[in-house]
Write a protein that holds these residues in place. Structure first.
Motif, PDB file in Angstrom:
ATOM      1  N   VAL A  90       0.829  -1.220   0.000  1.00  0.00           N
ATOM      2  CA  VAL A  90       0.000   0.000   0.000  1.00  0.00           C
ATOM      3  C   VAL A  90       0.856   1.259   0.000  1.00  0.00           C
ATOM      4  CG1 VAL A  90      -1.921  -1.173   1.141  1.00  0.00           C
ATOM      5  CG2 VAL A  90      -0.278   0.126   2.525  1.00  0.00           C
ATOM      6  N   GLY A  91       2.160   1.098  -0.189  1.00  0.00           N
ATOM      7  CA  GLY A  91       3.026   2.262  -0.355  1.00  0.00           C
ATOM      8  C   GLY A  91       3.537   2.859   0.939  1.00  0.00           C
ATOM      9  N   LEU A  92       3.634   2.046   2.001  1.00  0.00           N
ATOM     10  CA  LEU A  92       4.101   2.574   3.287  1.00  0.00           C
ATOM     11  C   LEU A  92       5.423   1.955   3.724  1.00  0.00           C
ATOM     12  CD1 LEU A  92       0.833   2.916   5.407  1.00  0.00           C
ATOM     13  CD2 LEU A  92       2.232   4.736   4.438  1.00  0.00           C
ATOM     14  N   GLU A  93       6.237   1.551   2.742  1.00  0.00           N
ATOM     15  CA  GLU A  93       7.541   1.020   3.110  1.00  0.00           C
ATOM     16  C   GLU A  93       8.316   2.117   3.856  1.00  0.00           C
ATOM     17  OE1 GLU A  93       6.361   0.986   0.026  1.00  0.00           O
ATOM     18  OE2 GLU A  93       7.354   2.673  -0.957  1.00  0.00           O
ATOM     19  N   GLY A  94       8.986   1.721   4.910  1.00  0.00           N
ATOM     20  CA  GLY A  94       9.737   2.702   5.697  1.00  0.00           C
ATOM     21  C   GLY A  94       8.912   3.421   6.747  1.00  0.00           C
ATOM     22  N   ARG A  95       7.630   3.083   6.861  1.00  0.00           N
ATOM     23  CA  ARG A  95       6.781   3.749   7.864  1.00  0.00           C
ATOM     24  C   ARG A  95       6.295   2.763   8.937  1.00  0.00           C
ATOM     25  NH1 ARG A  95       8.159   7.573   5.264  1.00  0.00           N
ATOM     26  NH2 ARG A  95       6.967   9.367   4.543  1.00  0.00           N
ATOM     27  N   SER A  96       6.833   1.559   8.928  1.00  0.00           N
ATOM     28  CA  SER A  96       6.312   0.504   9.797  1.00  0.00           C
ATOM     29  C   SER A  96       6.333   0.868  11.276  1.00  0.00           C
ATOM     30  CB  SER A  96       7.142  -0.782   9.618  1.00  0.00           C
ATOM     31  OG  SER A  96       6.986  -1.257   8.321  1.00  0.00           O
ATOM     32  N   ASP A  97       7.370   1.600  11.682  1.00  0.00           N
ATOM     33  CA  ASP A  97       7.493   1.874  13.122  1.00  0.00           C
ATOM     34  C   ASP A  97       6.889   3.217  13.522  1.00  0.00           C
ATOM     35  OD1 ASP A  97       9.315   3.336  11.794  1.00  0.00           O
ATOM     36  OD2 ASP A  97      11.027   2.867  13.099  1.00  0.00           O
ATOM     37  N   HIS A  98       6.144   3.829  12.603  1.00  0.00           N
ATOM     38  CA  HIS A  98       5.481   5.094  12.942  1.00  0.00           C
ATOM     39  C   HIS A  98       4.140   4.820  13.623  1.00  0.00           C
ATOM     40  CE1 HIS A  98       8.485   6.609  10.249  1.00  0.00           C
ATOM     41  NE2 HIS A  98       8.019   7.844  10.263  1.00  0.00           N
ATOM     42  N   ARG A  99       3.872   5.555  14.682  1.00  0.00           N
ATOM     43  CA  ARG A  99       2.559   5.473  15.316  1.00  0.00           C
ATOM     44  C   ARG A  99       1.575   6.341  14.510  1.00  0.00           C
ATOM     45  NH1 ARG A  99       5.493   6.688  19.745  1.00  0.00           N
ATOM     46  NH2 ARG A  99       4.466   8.734  19.793  1.00  0.00           N
ATOM     47  N   PRO A 100       0.243   6.124  14.704  1.00  0.00           N
ATOM     48  CA  PRO A 100      -0.736   6.899  13.926  1.00  0.00           C
ATOM     49  C   PRO A 100      -0.523   8.407  13.992  1.00  0.00           C
ATOM     50  CG  PRO A 100      -1.833   5.096  15.052  1.00  0.00           C
ATOM     51  CD  PRO A 100      -0.408   5.068  15.513  1.00  0.00           C
ATOM     52  N   ASP A 101      -0.151   8.927  15.187  1.00  0.00           N
ATOM     53  CA  ASP A 101       0.006  10.386  15.282  1.00  0.00           C
ATOM     54  C   ASP A 101       1.256  10.889  14.559  1.00  0.00           C
ATOM     55  OD1 ASP A 101       1.959   9.507  16.971  1.00  0.00           O
ATOM     56  OD2 ASP A 101       1.284  10.610  18.745  1.00  0.00           O
ATOM     57  N   GLN A 102       2.060   9.958  14.038  1.00  0.00           N
ATOM     58  CA  GLN A 102       3.240  10.363  13.264  1.00  0.00           C
ATOM     59  C   GLN A 102       2.984  10.210  11.758  1.00  0.00           C
ATOM     60  OE1 GLN A 102       5.726   7.509  15.346  1.00  0.00           O
ATOM     61  NE2 GLN A 102       6.878   9.165  16.329  1.00  0.00           N
ATOM     62  N   LEU A 103       1.739   9.889  11.404  1.00  0.00           N
ATOM     63  CA  LEU A 103       1.384   9.674   9.994  1.00  0.00           C
ATOM     64  C   LEU A 103       0.312  10.675   9.573  1.00  0.00           C
ATOM     65  CD1 LEU A 103       1.047   5.774  10.117  1.00  0.00           C
ATOM     66  CD2 LEU A 103       2.915   7.042   9.035  1.00  0.00           C
TER      67      LEU A 103
END
Lengths: 243, 210
Positions: free
Chosen positions: A131-144
């Motif tokens: 879904v195009g979120l490589e590199g965002r795995s360790d981000h919490r919702p408030d960081q997205l």
């Protein structure tokens, strides 16, 4: 065989003089790989219909067949299992767990279903990449961003390998650009990954991504528009995928 | 008029012949599928511009072929073009064939107004689907202007669809109101001292259809 076969669905809330008929004899079929949008004015029964298709509520009368299972015949436990394994849900406000990161959120349905954490995270990571979120795995919702949070929700909806994805106003909380990105992603869910997708939306631009639009009014189907005829080899709608 | 002024604008860049002007106009306007002009229209327009002193024609001999007519902008043409750039273009939102169709369906009972609305909505969604597909197919690194032109059409279609929803929600109220009718005009020369009672009739009749 249709993936969804809903027949004469009726839903009445309350009894006697205070009874409200939310759905009044709705029938519809959805095929695997088909993208269907449900539209209509507020209070027309759109969300009620989606809840019945997803087994989140039971009809007053009529039946819902999902992937060969008649939801009316199932016990609550079996219905929960079908929901968890065969149906993915996407909501307007994403409904992500704030303290979990993107990977943990996406893995949640199969973690709850007993899949070992390492395998659950591997499968979730695969869907986050898709879904195009490589590199965002360790981000919490408030960081997205909102669009990224909804992408996590799409990955979460797909992680259990469901046959059907249901989305209730999935772009209702997003700006125009992010909305169209999510619509393109849902198009891709149908086109590339073969899932049936049913969304409720108020937004004509989002509905235009679908194969078919069903219009509800006062709890009944009043019109239907086919945008992409079945068997057209996904010629045009392939262009809409993965924007 | 757009084609006329566009020709002036194209000639401001450099002198061109008719075929070249036609092709350049269609490319600028979003492609022949969106806005095509016939060669006759281009040449008729050029002839009128030449008559008006806005363009000048020059003939160039070609090796083994007929003479080629090359058009260029005159000072008067440059002034006309400057005026066009300096003024706004009126939006064309008022004339609406669908609106006329809907009003006729309300007055004639030949067709259900609800079916007329549904048919229009279906048509607009088809167009929205097609335009969205074309917009997403376009390459923003090379075709950004075309993407914005498609976006404009998409936004208008979105507005039209929302407008249809508004009409559908109030259609029963519209049906209860009188339909617009022409105000009768007196024929011939007005007679002094005689009141024309027809002029005092209201311009509306009650719509009694259910």
């Amino acid at each position: 065989m249709s993936l969804i076969a809903a027949t004469h669905l009726k839903k009445v809330y309350g009894v006697g003089e205070t009874a409200v008929t939310a759905l009044n004899g709705v029938s519809l079929q959805v095929e695997p790989g088909e993208f269907v949008a449900i539209m209509g004015p507020s209070g027309c029964g759109k969300s009620t219909l989606l809840h019945l298709l997803g087994g989140l509520d039971r009809p007053t009368s009529g039946s819902v067949m999902i992937d060969g299972h008649n939801l009316s015949d199932l016990s609550d436990a079996k219905l929960t299992e079908i929901r968890r394994r065969r149906i993915g849900f996407i909501f307007q406000f994403f409904n992500l767990i704030p303290v979990l990161n993107a990977l943990e959120n996406a893995a949640l349905p199969i973690t709850l279903d007993g899949v070992k954490p390492a395998e659950a995270k591997a499968r979730a990571a695969e869907w986050l990449d898709k879904v195009g979120l490589e590199g965002r795995s360790d981000h919490r919702p408030d960081q997205l961003s909102g669009g990224q949070q909804q992408r996590v929700a799409v990955a979460r909806a797909l992680v259990a390998d469901p046959a059907l994805v249901l989305a209730d106003e999935p772009t209702g909380n997003l700006d125009t650009h992010s909305s169209e990105e999510i619509a393109g992603l849902l198009r891709q869910v149908a086109n590339d990954w073969g899932r049936a997708v049913v969304i409720v939306t108020h937004d004509p631009r989002i509905a235009a991504y679908a194969d078919r639009i069903i219009f509800l009014k006062d709890g009944a189907v009043v019109d239907e528009t086919v945008l992409e005829p079945r068997g057209s080899s996904n010629g045009r709608n392939a262009e809409l995928a993965g924007r | 008029m757009s084609v006329r002024n566009a020709i002036l604008g194209l000639l401001a860049d450099h002198p061109r012949h008719g075929y070249e002007l036609r092709a350049a106009f269609e490319a600028l306007a979003g492609g022949a599928a969106l806005w095509s002009v016939k060669p006759a229209q281009v040449y008729t327009t050029l002839a009128r511009l030449e008559e008006g002193g806005l363009v000048a024609q020059d003939s160039v001999e070609q090796d083994g072929g007929p003479e080629k007519h090359i058009y260029s902008l005159t000072p008067a043409g440059q002034a006309e073009l400057a005026d066009w750039f300096a003024s706004g273009v009126p939006a064309e939102h008022q004339r609406d064939e669908f609106f006329v169709k809907l009003m006729l369906s309300l007055s004639t009972e030949v067709a259900s107004p609800y079916r007329v609305l549904q048919a229009q909505r279906s048509k607009l969604y088809q167009e929205l689907h097609d335009l969205t597909t074309r917009r997403n197919r376009a390459d923003p690194r090379r075709e950004l202007a075309q993407i914005f032109l498609l976006d404009k059409s998409i936004m208008h279609l979105e507005a039209d669809l929302r407008w249809l929803d508004l009409i559908e929600a109030r259609l029963d109220d519209i049906r209860r109101q009188p339909l617009p009718r022409p105000t009768p005009r007196p024929r011939g020369r007005p007679k002094i001292g005689i009141r024309n009672s027809r002029n005092e009739e209201p311009g509306y009749k009650a719509n009694t259809s259910p």
